[in-house]
Design a protein around this motif. Sequence first.
Motif, mmCIF file in Angstrom:
data_model
loop_
_atom_site.group_PDB
_atom_site.id
_atom_site.type_symbol
_atom_site.label_atom_id
_atom_site.label_comp_id
_atom_site.label_asym_id
_atom_site.label_seq_id
_atom_site.Cartn_x
_atom_site.Cartn_y
_atom_site.Cartn_z
ATOM 1 N N ARG A 146 -3.487 8.184 1.584
ATOM 2 C CA ARG A 146 -4.334 7.278 1.416
ATOM 3 C C ARG A 146 -4.289 5.902 0.816
ATOM 4 O O ARG A 146 -3.873 4.678 1.535
ATOM 5 N N ALA A 147 -3.050 6.407 0.090
ATOM 6 C CA ALA A 147 -2.894 5.159 -0.979
ATOM 7 C C ALA A 147 -1.287 4.035 0.030
ATOM 8 O O ALA A 147 -1.395 2.777 -0.132
ATOM 9 N N LEU A 188 8.007 16.907 -7.197
ATOM 10 C CA LEU A 188 8.331 15.934 -6.856
ATOM 11 C C LEU A 188 6.565 15.737 -6.113
ATOM 12 O O LEU A 188 7.433 14.002 -6.418
ATOM 13 N N LEU A 189 6.388 15.880 -5.445
ATOM 14 C CA LEU A 189 5.150 14.921 -4.391
ATOM 15 C C LEU A 189 4.457 14.809 -6.177
ATOM 16 O O LEU A 189 3.943 13.398 -5.660
ATOM 17 N N ALA A 190 4.012 14.466 -7.288
ATOM 18 C CA ALA A 190 3.010 14.494 -8.117
ATOM 19 C C ALA A 190 3.784 13.190 -8.269
ATOM 20 O O ALA A 190 3.317 12.057 -8.650
ATOM 21 N N LEU A 218 4.412 7.456 -9.327
ATOM 22 C CA LEU A 218 4.811 6.117 -8.998
ATOM 23 C C LEU A 218 4.375 5.099 -8.047
ATOM 24 O O LEU A 218 4.297 3.831 -8.443
ATOM 25 N N THR A 219 3.824 5.095 -7.276
ATOM 26 C CA THR A 219 3.157 5.078 -6.235
ATOM 27 C C THR A 219 1.619 3.888 -6.845
ATOM 28 O O THR A 219 2.437 2.726 -6.950
ATOM 29 N N LEU A 220 1.817 3.972 -7.323
ATOM 30 C CA LEU A 220 -0.184 3.693 -8.292
ATOM 31 C C LEU A 220 1.163 2.926 -9.553
ATOM 32 O O LEU A 220 -0.183 1.344 -9.775
ATOM 33 N N GLY A 221 2.240 3.303 -10.160
ATOM 34 C CA GLY A 221 2.777 2.506 -11.361
ATOM 35 C C GLY A 221 3.139 1.280 -10.559
ATOM 36 O O GLY A 221 3.081 0.275 -11.808
ATOM 37 N N VAL A 222 3.440 1.122 -9.403
ATOM 38 C CA VAL A 222 3.549 -0.496 -8.843
ATOM 39 C C VAL A 222 2.853 -1.356 -9.439
ATOM 40 O O VAL A 222 2.776 -2.886 -9.505
ATOM 41 N N GLU A 223 1.636 -1.588 -9.158
ATOM 42 C CA GLU A 223 0.630 -2.323 -9.694
ATOM 43 C C GLU A 223 0.044 -1.676 -10.844
ATOM 44 O O GLU A 223 -0.697 -2.365 -11.982
ATOM 45 N N ARG A 224 -0.420 -0.779 -11.493
ATOM 46 C CA ARG A 224 -0.205 0.036 -13.188
ATOM 47 C C ARG A 224 0.688 -0.349 -13.667
ATOM 48 O O ARG A 224 0.897 2.090 -13.070
ATOM 49 N N ALA A 282 2.127 -4.760 -1.237
ATOM 50 C CA ALA A 282 2.823 -4.102 -1.890
ATOM 51 C C ALA A 282 3.159 -2.870 -1.789
ATOM 52 O O ALA A 282 4.142 -2.542 -2.727
ATOM 53 N N ALA A 283 2.068 -1.979 -3.133
ATOM 54 C CA ALA A 283 2.174 -1.197 -3.612
ATOM 55 C C ALA A 283 2.411 0.037 -2.318
ATOM 56 O O ALA A 283 3.170 1.401 -2.467
ATOM 57 N N ALA A 284 1.842 -0.328 -1.513
ATOM 58 C CA ALA A 284 1.887 0.886 -0.420
ATOM 59 C C ALA A 284 3.233 0.637 0.701
ATOM 60 O O ALA A 284 3.435 1.551 0.804
ATOM 61 N N ARG A 285 3.532 -0.816 0.372
ATOM 62 C CA ARG A 285 5.173 -0.707 0.790
ATOM 63 C C ARG A 285 6.112 0.177 -0.700
ATOM 64 O O ARG A 285 7.154 0.713 0.038
ATOM 65 N N ALA A 286 6.035 0.269 -1.352
ATOM 66 C CA ALA A 286 6.489 0.616 -2.202
ATOM 67 C C ALA A 286 6.491 2.133 -2.468
ATOM 68 O O ALA A 286 7.418 3.080 -2.199
ATOM 69 N N GLY A 287 5.385 2.578 -2.398
ATOM 70 C CA GLY A 287 4.549 4.409 -0.976
ATOM 71 C C GLY A 287 5.748 4.767 -0.094
ATOM 72 O O GLY A 287 6.239 5.500 -0.341
ATOM 73 N N ARG A 288 5.762 3.351 0.827
ATOM 74 C CA ARG A 288 6.765 3.717 2.290
ATOM 75 C C ARG A 288 7.681 4.200 1.666
ATOM 76 O O ARG A 288 8.266 5.144 2.217
ATOM 77 N N PHE A 289 8.334 3.136 1.212
ATOM 78 C CA PHE A 289 9.627 2.906 1.361
ATOM 79 C C PHE A 289 10.349 4.322 0.094
ATOM 80 O O PHE A 289 11.386 5.222 0.484
ATOM 81 N N ALA A 290 9.798 5.095 -0.348
ATOM 82 C CA ALA A 290 9.705 5.985 -1.661
ATOM 83 C C ALA A 290 9.762 7.602 -0.664
ATOM 84 O O ALA A 290 10.293 8.774 -0.626
ATOM 85 N N LEU A 291 8.537 7.545 -0.187
ATOM 86 C CA LEU A 291 8.854 8.689 1.521
ATOM 87 C C LEU A 291 9.861 8.083 1.988
ATOM 88 O O LEU A 291 10.280 9.340 2.170
#
Length: 567
Positions: free
Chosen positions: A148-149, A186-188, A193-199, A360-369
């Motif tokens: 969802r993120a 690892l998933l956690a 970490l994806t949440l941490g891009v903004e917080r 930006a946060a979603a982008r970082a999460g996609r890159f992490a994936l």
Amino acid sequence: MVNTVFFYVAAALCVCLPIAGFVTQDKKKRMKSDGKLSRRAYVLWAVLAVVIALAVRGYAFGSVPGGMNQDGAMGAVEANALAQHGTDRFGMSWPLHFTAWGYGQMSVLLSYATIPFIKALGLSVVSARLPMLVASLVGIALVYLYARAIFGRRAALIALFLAAINPWQIMQSRWALDCNLFPHVLLAGVYVLTLGVERRGFLYIAMVFFGLAMYCYGIAIFAVPLLLLAICVFLLATRRIKLREALICLGVYALIAWPIYAMSLINALSLPSLRVGPFTIPYFPDSMRVNDILFFAQDKVAQLYANAHSLLDVVILQKPLWAHNAIPAYGTIYLFAMPFAALGLVTLCFGLTPRKEADAAARAGRFALLAWLIVGLLVALVFNGININRVNLIFYPLILLCALGVNALMDCAWPRATAAIVAVLYGVSFAGFTAQYFTDHAAIMARENATGYGDALAFAERQNPKTIYLTAYPKDWYSPDSSIILMMFYNKTDALYFQGRADARGTDGEVWLPFHERYQVVDFGASGVPENPNAAYLLRDYETDLFDATRYDIREFGMFSVAMPRR
């Protein structure tokens, strides 16, 4: 035949629907009226996915698969020793890696997590498996939240369903194997970490999960730093974090993970074990794990080719080596699903560039994936003879890519028809998998997991023999410790008795012989039957012919039997 047809249907959808999306007119208007769920419908579908996940993982939880796998029993025995005495079964105080089989060690986090369950429920199959069940259910929730993120609301619902019915996710949730905790932790870490891009606070919490992942599986010492390095470089390059924040993250991670790196150094240089407070960073003189790494192979080119072949078999073709990991007819993510994953990968790569700053946060999460997927593939190439366990970190990315691929198809054309076809593919496959898992495959696993060993041992103990001879089980896999570990698990053996530091008594109050005199592992076929009128013999079903029926009474317990000398 069904898998072949389903694969071609999935491939056709992935090729034809994107083309149709380009040529079909009024796409946005159609999607607005035909591609969205109301809030109520969304919640109902999500609840259905959760109910399915709970039902298929909870049904017959303690009895399917039957028996107890040796590795699961080993982890539970160590957890029991820690719960009772704060040491492993050998007497090592709170080790940060277990000696386990000696030649091959075992990670500790799952056993540490098992301690509260053993204290609450006692040592049993259920208490040993419950931590993995809890971790797997949390993993499903994290798949939804992460999707969802980074992908959006609809893709998250699809990911929730795919995780709920995924064969790999279901099977590992019922197997108390130390390394299977790794992908969940690892998933956690990746999600937080994806949440941490903004917080920013979440960045440092994520490092706690990445640090704990080091205690889940030996492969983490290669995979986790590589993944963190890739994500860090990306976040610094896109100015989502500052260098100071990256250094703080490194410090948090190092604070938790440094004992694992210290252990690697200790074992590389053959240094003595190190005590840090109550914890032990151990040296393993008999370890053979270094032989599993490509860099130490004699013929590196040939080994790399073999590893690439294993990667193709295990990840792409989904061929299982062991019945514990997958059912051949269904694979790890279903045999037909690779086209969805491929389309998801293409969609993921195109989605790395955001259209607005809020992405930006979603982008970082996609890159992490994407980085997670690449690291998983590198693990498969670097570590020799991979199986589903060794490359288990790759299956969550594959599940998420399948969800993204299906979601992309529904953006192309005719979303309701597409959803119906995909639902048939997955629904039929899930029904077939479930039916086989709880019937034919359960019978296979009953033999793989030494079903009957516990009942046979309990009967032998009730006869109050001075010595119990244990069959060398299994002869073609582990050392004789396997039979000893199963015995300690089912007997709930006190580690102090195993170490020779305490006595044990029978039901009649008589003090038993020391552990290694009372319990002896024997290959009856190779060395014959020891003559002992005060003994019981726990043997495999095919070994009964070695015992003279006129001299021994034999009781059968599934694939095991107990022979008692006639008096």
